[in-house]
Write a protein that holds these residues in place. Structure first.
Motif, short mmCIF file in Angstrom:
data_model
loop_
_atom_site.label_atom_id
_atom_site.label_comp_id
_atom_site.label_asym_id
_atom_site.label_seq_id
_atom_site.Cartn_x
_atom_site.Cartn_y
_atom_site.Cartn_z
N MET A 1 0.95 -1.03 0.00
CA MET A 1 0.09 -0.46 -0.08
C MET A 1 0.85 1.29 0.03
SD MET A 1 -3.63 -1.28 -0.49
CE MET A 1 -3.50 -2.09 0.00
N ASN A 2 0.15 2.02 -0.21
CA ASN A 2 0.84 3.82 -0.50
C ASN A 2 0.84 4.47 0.22
OD1 ASN A 2 1.64 3.04 -3.09
ND2 ASN A 2 0.24 3.97 -4.02
N ALA A 3 2.03 5.37 0.73
CA ALA A 3 2.06 6.36 1.51
C ALA A 3 0.47 7.19 1.49
CB ALA A 3 3.16 7.14 2.39
N LEU A 4 0.19 7.59 2.65
CA LEU A 4 -0.92 8.80 2.83
C LEU A 4 -0.27 9.91 3.50
CD1 LEU A 4 -3.58 7.55 4.95
CD2 LEU A 4 -3.08 6.74 2.32
N ILE A 5 -0.39 11.24 1.56
CA ILE A 5 0.10 12.19 2.14
C ILE A 5 -1.04 13.37 2.12
CG2 ILE A 5 1.57 13.70 1.17
CD1 ILE A 5 3.25 11.70 0.44
N ARG A 6 -1.04 14.17 2.97
CA ARG A 6 -1.89 15.26 3.53
C ARG A 6 -1.04 16.93 3.19
NH1 ARG A 6 -4.17 12.07 1.90
NH2 ARG A 6 -5.89 10.98 1.96
N THR B 1 2.76 12.43 6.95
CA THR B 1 3.37 11.34 5.78
C THR B 1 2.65 10.40 6.55
OG1 THR B 1 4.42 12.69 3.46
CG2 THR B 1 4.83 9.85 4.67
N LEU B 2 1.47 9.32 6.00
CA LEU B 2 1.39 7.84 6.69
C LEU B 2 2.94 6.85 6.11
CD1 LEU B 2 -0.66 10.05 8.35
CD2 LEU B 2 -1.79 8.11 8.57
N SER B 3 3.02 6.81 6.95
CA SER B 3 3.60 5.47 5.89
C SER B 3 3.49 4.29 6.95
CB SER B 3 5.31 5.28 5.39
OG SER B 3 5.54 6.69 5.25
N PRO B 4 3.32 2.70 5.80
CA PRO B 4 3.66 1.75 6.19
C PRO B 4 4.93 1.00 6.29
CG PRO B 4 3.09 1.30 4.19
CD PRO B 4 3.40 2.99 4.19
N ARG B 5 4.52 0.72 7.80
CA ARG B 5 5.52 -0.20 8.49
C ARG B 5 5.68 -1.76 7.99
NH1 ARG B 5 7.48 1.59 13.99
NH2 ARG B 5 8.77 3.39 12.89
N ARG B 6 6.68 -2.61 8.03
CA ARG B 6 6.67 -3.93 7.51
C ARG B 6 6.20 -4.60 6.22
NH1 ARG B 6 6.79 -3.22 13.30
NH2 ARG B 6 4.22 -3.99 13.33
N GLY C 1 3.26 -3.20 5.50
CA GLY C 1 2.10 -2.63 4.59
C GLY C 1 0.74 -1.95 4.98
N PHE C 2 -0.20 -1.24 4.99
CA PHE C 2 -1.55 -2.01 5.37
C PHE C 2 -2.74 -2.49 4.60
CE2 PHE C 2 -0.14 3.17 5.81
CZ PHE C 2 0.02 2.70 6.83
N ASN C 3 -3.38 -3.08 4.80
CA ASN C 3 -4.09 -4.20 4.69
C ASN C 3 -5.00 -3.13 4.04
OD1 ASN C 3 -6.71 -4.19 6.21
ND2 ASN C 3 -5.88 -5.64 7.17
N PRO C 4 -6.22 -3.48 2.97
CA PRO C 4 -7.32 -2.90 2.73
C PRO C 4 -7.69 -1.61 3.66
CG PRO C 4 -7.21 -4.42 1.14
CD PRO C 4 -6.34 -4.38 2.15
N GLN C 5 -8.75 -2.73 4.65
CA GLN C 5 -8.93 -1.73 5.65
C GLN C 5 -8.83 -0.62 6.53
OE1 GLN C 5 -10.50 -4.45 8.98
NE2 GLN C 5 -12.76 -2.90 9.01
N GLU C 6 -6.84 -1.11 7.20
CA GLU C 6 -6.31 -0.32 7.04
C GLU C 6 -5.66 1.25 6.85
OE1 GLU C 6 -3.41 -3.51 10.05
OE2 GLU C 6 -3.25 -2.46 7.74
N GLN C 7 -6.05 1.03 5.40
CA GLN C 7 -5.72 2.27 4.61
C GLN C 7 -6.85 3.25 4.50
OE1 GLN C 7 -2.83 2.36 2.15
NE2 GLN C 7 -3.51 4.38 1.55
N GLN C 8 -8.27 2.23 4.29
CA GLN C 8 -8.99 2.80 4.10
C GLN C 8 -9.67 4.12 5.63
OE1 GLN C 8 -12.87 0.65 3.67
NE2 GLN C 8 -13.97 2.26 2.48
N ARG C 9 -10.23 2.59 7.25
CA ARG C 9 -9.60 3.57 7.66
C ARG C 9 -8.78 4.63 7.86
NH1 ARG C 9 -11.39 -0.50 12.36
NH2 ARG C 9 -13.46 -0.53 11.72
N LEU C 10 -7.55 4.50 7.92
CA LEU C 10 -6.61 5.76 7.87
C LEU C 10 -6.94 7.05 7.55
CD1 LEU C 10 -2.67 3.77 8.20
CD2 LEU C 10 -4.28 4.96 9.89
N GLU C 11 -7.36 7.00 5.78
CA GLU C 11 -7.39 8.18 5.34
C GLU C 11 -8.57 9.06 6.19
OE1 GLU C 11 -8.70 6.76 1.35
OE2 GLU C 11 -6.21 6.16 1.06
N ARG C 12 -9.48 7.77 6.29
CA ARG C 12 -10.51 8.80 7.23
C ARG C 12 -10.15 9.28 8.31
NH1 ARG C 12 -16.08 5.80 8.97
NH2 ARG C 12 -16.90 7.24 10.36
N VAL C 13 -9.06 8.53 8.75
CA VAL C 13 -9.38 9.58 10.64
C VAL C 13 -7.73 10.72 10.30
CG1 VAL C 13 -7.49 8.85 12.10
CG2 VAL C 13 -8.88 6.94 12.05
N LEU C 14 -7.48 10.62 9.01
CA LEU C 14 -6.54 11.33 8.81
C LEU C 14 -6.88 12.59 7.99
CD1 LEU C 14 -3.36 12.66 8.36
CD2 LEU C 14 -3.38 11.71 5.83
#
Length: 184
Positions: free
Chosen positions: A1-6, A119-124, A126-139
């Motif tokens: 998964m890609n990093a989230l950048i805002r 920037t929120l980057s995955p470690r190890r 990476g994020f699964n699709p649910q984690e990616q979606q939740r992190l985007e919403r949280v951010l």
């Protein structure tokens, strides 16, 4: 998964500080750990899923975590980086609002209008699709509806993401979508 950048801008003077908050060493700074703390709060507020939150943001061995089925310690799966887009921010001296009998006074702050990138980057793995979606919403919820630093509950430290809606109807619709299903 890609990093989230805002990218975001402080709408009001901001008072986020590190460990040294005395009047004589009063340098405001916005750091990744402070932003990560805000993201954890928003994750809990939006999803009320402590086990997922702990797995994503890390945890230490405790009785409460054992009850959740989380044993041992785990580092965060999320790396949070914050950088000022305007170079090294120069603190401004501004009025610090009174609180609990204290008269207030002057305190250094990050100036309104200062721009940052988070920037929120995955470690190890990476994020699964649910984690990616939740992190985007949280951010997005934190940047659109939140704040960071002292006196945030009094209107200081307000944030505005670069992609924030400008019309009030669009803003309210976006806020409702981000908060949907939560107790907020």
């Amino acid at each position: 998964m890609n990093a989230l950048i805002r990218r975001f801008t402080f709408l009001t003077a901001a008072f986020p500080h590190g460990a040294y908050q005395s009047q004589y060493f009063n340098q405001p700074e916005l750091r990744g750990p402070s932003a990560k703390g805000q993201l954890r709060w928003w994750y809990d507020a939006l999803f009320e899923d402590l086990k997922s939150e702990q797995r994503l943001f890390g945890y230490v061995s405790s009785k409460d975590n054992s009850r959740l089925g989380l044993e041992g310690n785990q580092s965060s799966c999320v790396v949070v980086r914050v950088c000022c887009l305007d170079g090294e921010p120069k603190p401004i001296e501004t009025d610090f609002m009174p609180h609990k009998g204290w008269d207030g006074g002057k305190k250094n702050a990050i100036a309104a209008g200062t721009r940052y990138e988070i920037t929120l980057s995955p470690r190890r793995e990476g994020f699964n699709p649910q984690e990616q979606q939740r992190l985007e919403r949280v951010l997005d919820a934190w940047l659109l509806l939140g704040a960071v630093g002292q006196r945030a509950n009094r209107g200081a430290c307000s944030l505005r993401p670069d992609d924030a809606p400008t019309a009030s109807d669009a803003y309210l619709a976006r806020a409702k979508a981000l908060l949907a299903g939560s107790e907020l």
